[in-house]
Each structure stands twice: as C-alpha cells, then as structure tokens.
Design an enzyme around this catalytic site. Structure first.
Site, mmCIF file in Angstrom:
data_model
loop_
_atom_site.group_PDB
_atom_site.id
_atom_site.type_symbol
_atom_site.label_atom_id
_atom_site.label_comp_id
_atom_site.label_asym_id
_atom_site.label_seq_id
_atom_site.Cartn_x
_atom_site.Cartn_y
_atom_site.Cartn_z
ATOM 1 N N HIS A 25 0.886 -1.348 0.261
ATOM 2 C CA HIS A 25 0.058 -0.063 -0.221
ATOM 3 C C HIS A 25 0.726 1.311 -0.079
ATOM 4 C CE1 HIS A 25 -4.501 1.078 1.237
ATOM 5 N NE2 HIS A 25 -4.145 1.678 -0.242
ATOM 6 N N ASP A 40 -9.653 -0.109 4.294
ATOM 7 C CA ASP A 40 -8.596 -0.680 4.788
ATOM 8 C C ASP A 40 -8.822 -1.078 6.255
ATOM 9 O OD1 ASP A 40 -5.681 -1.382 5.461
ATOM 10 O OD2 ASP A 40 -5.207 0.243 4.197
ATOM 11 N N HIS A 60 -6.434 -0.502 8.215
ATOM 12 C CA HIS A 60 -5.437 0.225 9.005
ATOM 13 C C HIS A 60 -5.585 1.660 8.369
ATOM 14 C CE1 HIS A 60 -4.035 -3.816 8.406
ATOM 15 N NE2 HIS A 60 -3.498 -3.648 9.837
ATOM 16 N N ASP A 101 -2.917 3.861 7.825
ATOM 17 C CA ASP A 101 -1.853 4.243 6.947
ATOM 18 C C ASP A 101 -1.433 5.779 7.064
ATOM 19 O OD1 ASP A 101 -1.798 1.380 6.450
ATOM 20 O OD2 ASP A 101 -2.478 1.672 4.417
ATOM 21 N N HIS A 105 4.370 1.205 4.031
ATOM 22 C CA HIS A 105 3.008 0.911 3.551
ATOM 23 C C HIS A 105 2.221 1.341 4.599
ATOM 24 C CE1 HIS A 105 2.394 -3.468 5.614
ATOM 25 N NE2 HIS A 105 3.048 -2.494 6.442
ATOM 26 N N ASP A 159 -7.349 -1.928 0.149
ATOM 27 C CA ASP A 159 -6.518 -2.920 0.572
ATOM 28 C C ASP A 159 -7.240 -4.282 1.168
ATOM 29 O OD1 ASP A 159 -4.947 -4.405 2.401
ATOM 30 O OD2 ASP A 159 -3.751 -2.686 2.866
ATOM 31 N N ASP A 172 -6.874 -6.400 2.822
ATOM 32 C CA ASP A 172 -7.156 -6.658 4.191
ATOM 33 C C ASP A 172 -8.179 -6.161 5.062
ATOM 34 O OD1 ASP A 172 -6.158 -4.232 5.333
ATOM 35 O OD2 ASP A 172 -4.183 -4.937 5.726
ATOM 36 N N GLU A 195 -2.218 -5.239 -1.647
ATOM 37 C CA GLU A 195 -1.699 -6.270 -0.578
ATOM 38 C C GLU A 195 -2.101 -7.538 -0.727
ATOM 39 O OE1 GLU A 195 0.580 -5.437 1.819
ATOM 40 O OE2 GLU A 195 0.483 -3.587 1.733
#
Length: 349
Positions: free
Chosen positions: A120, A143, A145, A147, A160, A251, A253, A296
């Site tokens: 990412h 996401d 996260h 980031d 990332h 992302d 995830d 990712e």
C-alpha cells in the site's frame, strides 16, 4: 454538514446518472509488483495472481475497452539505508515517482485506471498521479489500517503504513525530508478523505485522525450504522458540495481474514463479502470513479492454493464491482431525472 434523507439520495442518483454518461468507457490496468514498503516478501506477485484469477476477461465482459499495460519495472537500490527508522526510503520513493507518472498518463488519456499492487505504499504514486490530472479528487480508503503514520509516529518504519501522511497538506510541517520523496508535494486536504473499515489504528494515527477531523468509519461504526448509512455519509461528505473524480484505494485486508487470507497484515473482524461489494457498487453508482488501487494480495502467505485463489478471486470481484458488475437491485435509480451530458474533463478541473 452531511446531507441526509431523500435529498441526499436524489443528489447521488443525479450524480450517478450524469456521471455514468461522462466517465471513460476504457479501462487501463497497470501492475505495480513492488514489496519494499513492508517486510513480507511475496506481495510483488499480487498483480500476477489477480490477472490469473481472470481480471481482464471479467472487465472485458462488462463492455469496457480494456488496455492491460502490463507491469512497471522497478529498480531496487543496493544502498538504501534507513532514514529515521524508515525502511527502504529511496526504493519506495523512486517506485512511487515512476508509478505517479504512469497513472497520470493513463488518466490523462481518458482511461479509468486500475492499479494492481504490490503493497500500500504505492498509493503515494497512484493517488498523486491521479491528482495531477484531477487535483480536486476525493479519496476513499478502504482498509483495516489508517496508513497515516508519519516517520515519527510509525512503530515499524514500514512505508506501507505511512502513504496518507505524504498526501495531506495539513501534515506538511510534520513530515521530514525523506530521501527518495523530494518529488512529492502534499496535494490532498483532510476533508477530501474518508476511511472505511478501520480496526487496527496506531495511537499516533488515532490522534491525527481526531486532530485533523478526518471522516472515518471503524468496523464498530459499520456494525452500529449499517453499510448503507456508512456509504450515504461517505458520498455526501465527498460529493455534497460538487461533483469530483473519486479515487478508491482498497486494501484486501479490509475484508475479514476468513475471506482474504493471503495478505500480510490480516486483522480479525473485517468486512463481509456483502459489505465490501456494497461499498464498491455505491462508488460505481456515482459515475465518478476515475482511478482505483487494489493492493496487498500476497500469494506467498496463503496457507494453501485454495487460500490464494480465494483472495485473488475476491480482488477481481472488488475491481469488477467498482466498474459496474452488479447484483440484482444494485443499479442507481435515476427515474425522472433528465440526461445531462458532461465532458469527462470537467470532473478533473
């Protein structure tokens, strides 16, 4: 103030109707096989496994003119010492500069751009390249996260986990001069960003989200409000004042690890399949999606061939849904609204 109720839905329907008349009918697919924004090898194979899962064929079936520009070729510097605990800064910065130019050229040529990562950290190049053509874009970041760490707040030093910090004008004074990133000039305001799906936010990131007043939705928010309401508020926040190009940075995830196991930083309690696809359907229905990232996917981390195939197939579904693959009942309603032809370029002024 966010718009609510029937007027909000009418506005988004109108944007969808006019926007779908104006967005590019050609899609450019660009691979970015890059992994140095984090420490787990294998994410550089993400573009290959997403293509192998049938991406190009799926997009072609949606009546787009699909242009697969292949993968960018990145150079890895032998001497790339950490800077302030930031790992591989010159390699990551150089890769993003190359990507930024490629994305800018594709969007400028009139394509809707699909960037396949890679990790990412590549969003720095992808979103900045898009912003060179569409400086008033809105960014939707899906996401687990945020980031948005800076080099001073990052627990790991992995880039990332820091791409958003390079983009935001409000963080310009908090970002040191990282080698390899001298070309990056902040281009995004905090009000032009919405997060969806957060559930693993570092302490420094949490304070930045609060201090900057960034609109975000955690998984608890999605549980509480429902994904329909989350998307209504998201699109009202970005589009209530004016039409603008949308950049989606997704992302894998963001999904629950039971659905997307082949990724580097899985976090339990993520999006369901239906929630993730609803997000992308609603973004498509605005007619304003101009570029997107899918990042990712790491086939090396899949426990089995089936786990890798499931993750790659999910990535294809996300991209295809963002570009118009629909479930029954997912079409924008625009009954009674007259067609209004607009030039694509008007969204990028």
């Amino acid at each position: 103030m966010a718009l609510r109720g029937p007027f909000s839905r009418l506005l988004r329907a109108q944007l969808g109707h006019t926007g779908q008349q104006s967005r590019a009918q050609s899609v450019a697919v660009l691979g970015a096989p890059f992994s140095r924004g984090q420490k787990r090898a294998g994410v550089e194979h993400g573009p290959r496994v997403i293509r192998d899962a049938g991406l190009i064929e799926r997009l072609s079936s949606l009546d787009y003119s699909v242009h697969d520009f292949g993968d960018l070729s990145f150079s890895h510097l032998e001497q790339d010492e950490p800077y302030m605990d930031v790992k591989f800064p010159r390699s990551v910065g150089g890769a993003n500069q190359l990507l930024s130019g490629a994305v800018s050229r594709a969007v400028g040529a009139g394509h809707t751009l699909v960037m396949l990562g890679g990790d990412h950290s590549l969003a720095v190049g992808s979103v900045s390249g898009h912003a060179r053509q569409c400086p008033d874009l809105g960014l939707i970041w899906v996401d687990a996260h945020a980031d948005i760490n800076t080099p001073m707040t990052s627990p790991s030093g992995n880039l990332h986990g820091q791409p958003v910090a390079f983009m935001l004008k409000e963080l310009q004074d908090k970002m040191p001069g990282i080698p390899g990133f001298q070309w990056v000039k902040p281009f995004l305001s905090s009000r032009d960003l919405v997060y969806i799906g957060l559930r693993d936010v570092d302490p420094g990131e949490y304070h930045l989200l609060k201090d900057l007043g960034i609109q975000y939705f955690t998984m608890r928010d999605i549980d509480r409000l429902g994904i329909q309401r989350v998307m209504e508020v998201t699109l009202d926040h970005l589009l209530a004042r004016k039409q603008r190009a949308i950049h989606l940075s997704f992302d894998i995830d963001a999904f629950d690890p039971s659905l997307a196991p082949a990724t580097g930083t899985p976090v339990n309690g993520g999006l369901t399949y239906r929630e993730g696809i609803y997000i992308t359907e609603e973004i498509h229905n605005t007619g304003l999606l101009s570029a997107m990232d899918l990042v990712e996917v790491n086939p090396v981390l899949g426990a089995s061939r089936e786990a890798v195939e499931a993750t790659a197939s999910l990535a294809v579904d996300v991209i295809a849904s963002s570009l118009g693959q629909t479930r029954e009942g997912a079409h924008a309603s625009a009954d009674g609204i007259p067609a209004q032809k607009k030039d694509t370029e008007q969204l990028c002024l």
